[in-house]
Design an enzyme around this catalytic site. Structure first.
Site, short mmCIF file in Angstrom:
data_model
loop_
_atom_site.label_atom_id
_atom_site.label_comp_id
_atom_site.label_asym_id
_atom_site.label_seq_id
_atom_site.Cartn_x
_atom_site.Cartn_y
_atom_site.Cartn_z
N ASP A 1 0.85 -1.20 0.00
CA ASP A 1 0.00 0.00 0.00
C ASP A 1 0.89 1.25 0.00
O ASP A 1 1.97 1.24 0.59
CB ASP A 1 -0.86 -0.01 1.27
CG ASP A 1 -2.14 0.77 1.09
OD1 ASP A 1 -3.22 0.17 1.12
OD2 ASP A 1 -2.07 2.01 0.91
N ASN A 2 0.41 2.29 -0.66
CA ASN A 2 1.18 3.55 -0.62
C ASN A 2 0.58 4.54 0.37
O ASN A 2 1.03 5.68 0.46
CB ASN A 2 1.26 4.20 -2.02
CG ASN A 2 -0.08 4.73 -2.49
OD1 ASN A 2 -1.11 4.47 -1.87
ND2 ASN A 2 -0.08 5.49 -3.56
N TYR B 1 -11.71 7.30 -13.04
CA TYR B 1 -11.93 6.05 -12.28
C TYR B 1 -12.65 5.02 -13.15
O TYR B 1 -12.17 3.91 -13.34
CB TYR B 1 -12.74 6.39 -11.05
CG TYR B 1 -13.05 5.25 -10.11
CD1 TYR B 1 -12.05 4.67 -9.32
CD2 TYR B 1 -14.36 4.78 -9.96
CE1 TYR B 1 -12.35 3.65 -8.43
CE2 TYR B 1 -14.67 3.76 -9.07
CZ TYR B 1 -13.66 3.20 -8.30
OH TYR B 1 -13.96 2.19 -7.42
P1 NAD Z 1 -9.80 2.74 0.14
O1 NAD Z 1 -9.49 4.07 -0.41
O2 NAD Z 1 -10.16 2.64 1.58
O3 NAD Z 1 -8.63 1.71 -0.11
C1 NAD Z 1 -7.81 1.75 -1.24
C2 NAD Z 1 -6.40 1.41 -0.81
O4 NAD Z 1 -5.54 1.44 -1.96
C3 NAD Z 1 -5.85 2.41 0.19
O5 NAD Z 1 -5.21 1.73 1.23
C4 NAD Z 1 -4.85 3.22 -0.63
O6 NAD Z 1 -3.84 3.79 0.16
C5 NAD Z 1 -4.36 2.17 -1.62
N1 NAD Z 1 -3.80 2.74 -2.84
C6 NAD Z 1 -4.35 3.70 -3.63
N2 NAD Z 1 -3.54 3.95 -4.67
C7 NAD Z 1 -2.45 3.13 -4.53
C8 NAD Z 1 -1.26 2.95 -5.28
N3 NAD Z 1 -1.00 3.66 -6.37
N4 NAD Z 1 -0.38 2.04 -4.83
C9 NAD Z 1 -0.62 1.31 -3.71
N5 NAD Z 1 -1.72 1.47 -2.96
C10 NAD Z 1 -2.63 2.36 -3.36
O7 NAD Z 1 -10.98 2.15 -0.77
P2 NAD Z 1 -11.83 0.83 -0.60
O8 NAD Z 1 -13.23 1.23 -0.42
O9 NAD Z 1 -11.19 -0.07 0.39
O10 NAD Z 1 -11.70 0.20 -2.06
C11 NAD Z 1 -10.84 -0.89 -2.34
C12 NAD Z 1 -11.01 -1.34 -3.78
O11 NAD Z 1 -12.36 -1.75 -4.01
C13 NAD Z 1 -10.71 -0.27 -4.81
O12 NAD Z 1 -10.04 -0.85 -5.89
C14 NAD Z 1 -12.07 0.21 -5.24
O13 NAD Z 1 -12.06 0.70 -6.57
C15 NAD Z 1 -12.89 -1.06 -5.12
N6 NAD Z 1 -14.31 -0.74 -4.90
C16 NAD Z 1 -14.74 -0.35 -3.67
C17 NAD Z 1 -16.07 0.00 -3.50
C18 NAD Z 1 -16.59 0.43 -2.16
O14 NAD Z 1 -17.77 0.78 -2.06
N7 NAD Z 1 -15.79 0.42 -1.11
C19 NAD Z 1 -16.95 -0.06 -4.57
C20 NAD Z 1 -16.46 -0.45 -5.81
C21 NAD Z 1 -15.15 -0.80 -5.96
#
Ligand code: NAD
Ligand code: UDP
Length: 421
Positions: free
Chosen positions: A117-118, A229
């Protein structure tokens, strides 16, 4: 160099190993002395001086006590799987909201988990309880840069998910989901790992088909504020199937619908956290537009179960993972007011551009192909999420404007502007 200094240096680098070795050594030594097996020598020569080794033992005992106080962390119990059952699993974005819950599930199954994670939106705190566990690694790394590791499975979740966050740096959102996904597919290809992509209901855009089935191709504005996105996730899906076709990489694609639960950041900016935080503080609840747009919300444990079922199943085409329980945003605001007992008024804010007017998953495919369906009702999930947000607010984690100078949490105020053009 004093004995204490050298012990400290070595110990810093090899904490767990040294602790175990020291404990065994001390135990053996003390046992030997106490049983009288070795009475002599109790003296050793250091340079020209002859010193009593019992002083060293006392020193080591003290050092051990100190180390115990540092490393005596109690971890949740995990099953011990044999080498053939225990998988090595990489979770990109594992320190985020969904990723951290997935980490818990896989660790509790007894697997080895590496979180990469970043920390763009994720936090160390989310996976803190596993740090130091022999089955767990936390690596700070941006998925846009290549990453080498030997693993059996990759859950590729790295990407901001909240609209204010992914619009904050749209170019990086595109790079994360395009270059980042190529990097992970390349890794999967090289090591023979299976990769699951966290795709999204956003690939359907503002859907003309309701509820959305997996064969619906979507209605996305390629140049709107959500495109960084939506289009990047669409491309990520395309990449998965190109790697499957050309290089026979095993892929799984989860189209995730709106998900909520504990560990969402107070500055997440999505509707569930916004409404709950506003309601708990008796502040105005901000409904965008007229509040007639709909969403369907699933609790995070259901999503995590779905992701694991999909990864372990035989079905390789995209699968919707969501709870079909659908609400208008106005109904949802009232529901949260009701559960929290809040006196908040409802205020109306501009509708973000291209905000999908309705969304609801058709989950027949998930039921049929991976035997999954949600178990937690929206009401029960909200009760748990409200409890979590209340605890966060009570702990003083209030949102302080300008508390952070960079990153998505500093930029929620920009959302109104970013989401209109
Ligand atoms: P979040 O923002 O809490 O988690 C995303 C994580 O990815 C974070 O820890 C962030 O630091 C890390 N990250 C972002 N860019 C990065 C990079 N370049 N390199 C390494 N790490 C990176 O979001 P979430 O809700 O936990 O979503 C997780 C995944 O699920 C995502 O791919 C999102 O598109 C997908 N998703 C989530 C939802 C939802 O409702 N939560 C809905 C559809 C899709
Ligand atoms: N929304 C709202 N008030 C808020 C935040 C969001 O009315 O404070 C609306 C938003 O316009 C959208 C829905 O809630 O119609 C869901 O928004 P969210 O940002 O949670 O996710 P999305 O499904 O749009 O990606």
């Amino acid at each position: 160099m004093s004995l204490q200094t050298s012990v400290e240096r070595f110990v810093k680098a090899n904490k767990v190993m040294v602790m175990t070795a020291c404990l065994l050594f001390a135990l053996a030594f003390v046992t030997t002395l106490s049983t009288g097996a070795v009475v002599k020598p109790r003296q050793k020569t250091v340079g020209t001086a002859v010193v009593d080794v019992r002083d060293d033992i006392v020193e080591i005992r003290e050092e051990l006590e100190r180390l115990k106080s540092v490393t005596n962390k109690v971890y949740p119990e995990v099953p011990i799987l044999n080498e053939f059952q225990r998988k090595r699993i990489l979770i990109t974005g594992g320190a985020g909201f969904v990723g951290s819950h997935l980490t818990d599930k896989l660790m509790l199954q007894g697997h080895e988990v590496t979180v990469m994670d970043n920390f763009f939106t994720g936090r160390k705190k989310n996976v803190e309880k596993w740090i130091g566990h022999p089955h767990f690694e936390l690596v700070m790394h941006d998925v846009v840069e290549p990453f080498m590791i030997e693993v059996d499975e990759i859950y590729h979740l790295a990407s901001p998910a909240s609209p204010p966050h992914y619009m904050y740096n749209p170019i990086h959102t595109i790079k994360t989901n395009s270059i980042g996904t190529v990097n992970m597919l390349g890794l999967a290809n090289r090591v023979g790992a299976r990769l699951l992509l966290a795709s999204t209901s956003e690939i359907y855009g503002d859907p003309e088909v309701h509820p959305q089935t997996e064969d619906y191709r979507g209605n996305v504005n390629t140049i709107g504020p959500r495109a960084c996105y939506d289009e990047a996730k669409r491309m990520a899906e395309t990449m998965c199937y190109a790697y499957e076709k050309q290089n026979h990489v095993q892929v799984r694609v989860a189209r995730i619908f709106n998900t909520f639960g504990p560990r969402m950041h107070l500055g997440d900016g999505r509707v569930v956290s916004n409404f709950i935080i506003q309601a708990l503080q008796n502040k105005p609840i901000t409904v965008y537009g007229k509040g007639q747009q709909t969403r369907s919300f699933q609790y995070v444990s259901d999503l995590v179960d779905g992701l694991v079922a999909l990864m372990n199943g035989n079905y390789s085409k995209p699968v919707n993972i969501g709870n079909p329980d659908e609400y208008t945003m106005l109904q949802f605001a009232e529901k949260i007011k009701d559960i929290t007992g809040s006196e908040s008024e409802i205020v109306y804010k501009p509708l973000p551009k291209d905000d999908p007017s309705r969304r609801k998953p058709d989950i027949s495919l998930a039921k049929r192909e991976i035997g999954w369906q949600p178990k937690v009702s929206v009401h029960d999930g909200l009760v748990k999420a409200i409890k979590y947000f209340k605890a966060e607010l009570d702990a003083g984690n209030k949102m302080v404007k300008n508390g952070r100078r960079s990153g998505p949490y500093a930029a929620l105020d920009l959302y109104e502007k970013n989401s209109q053009t």
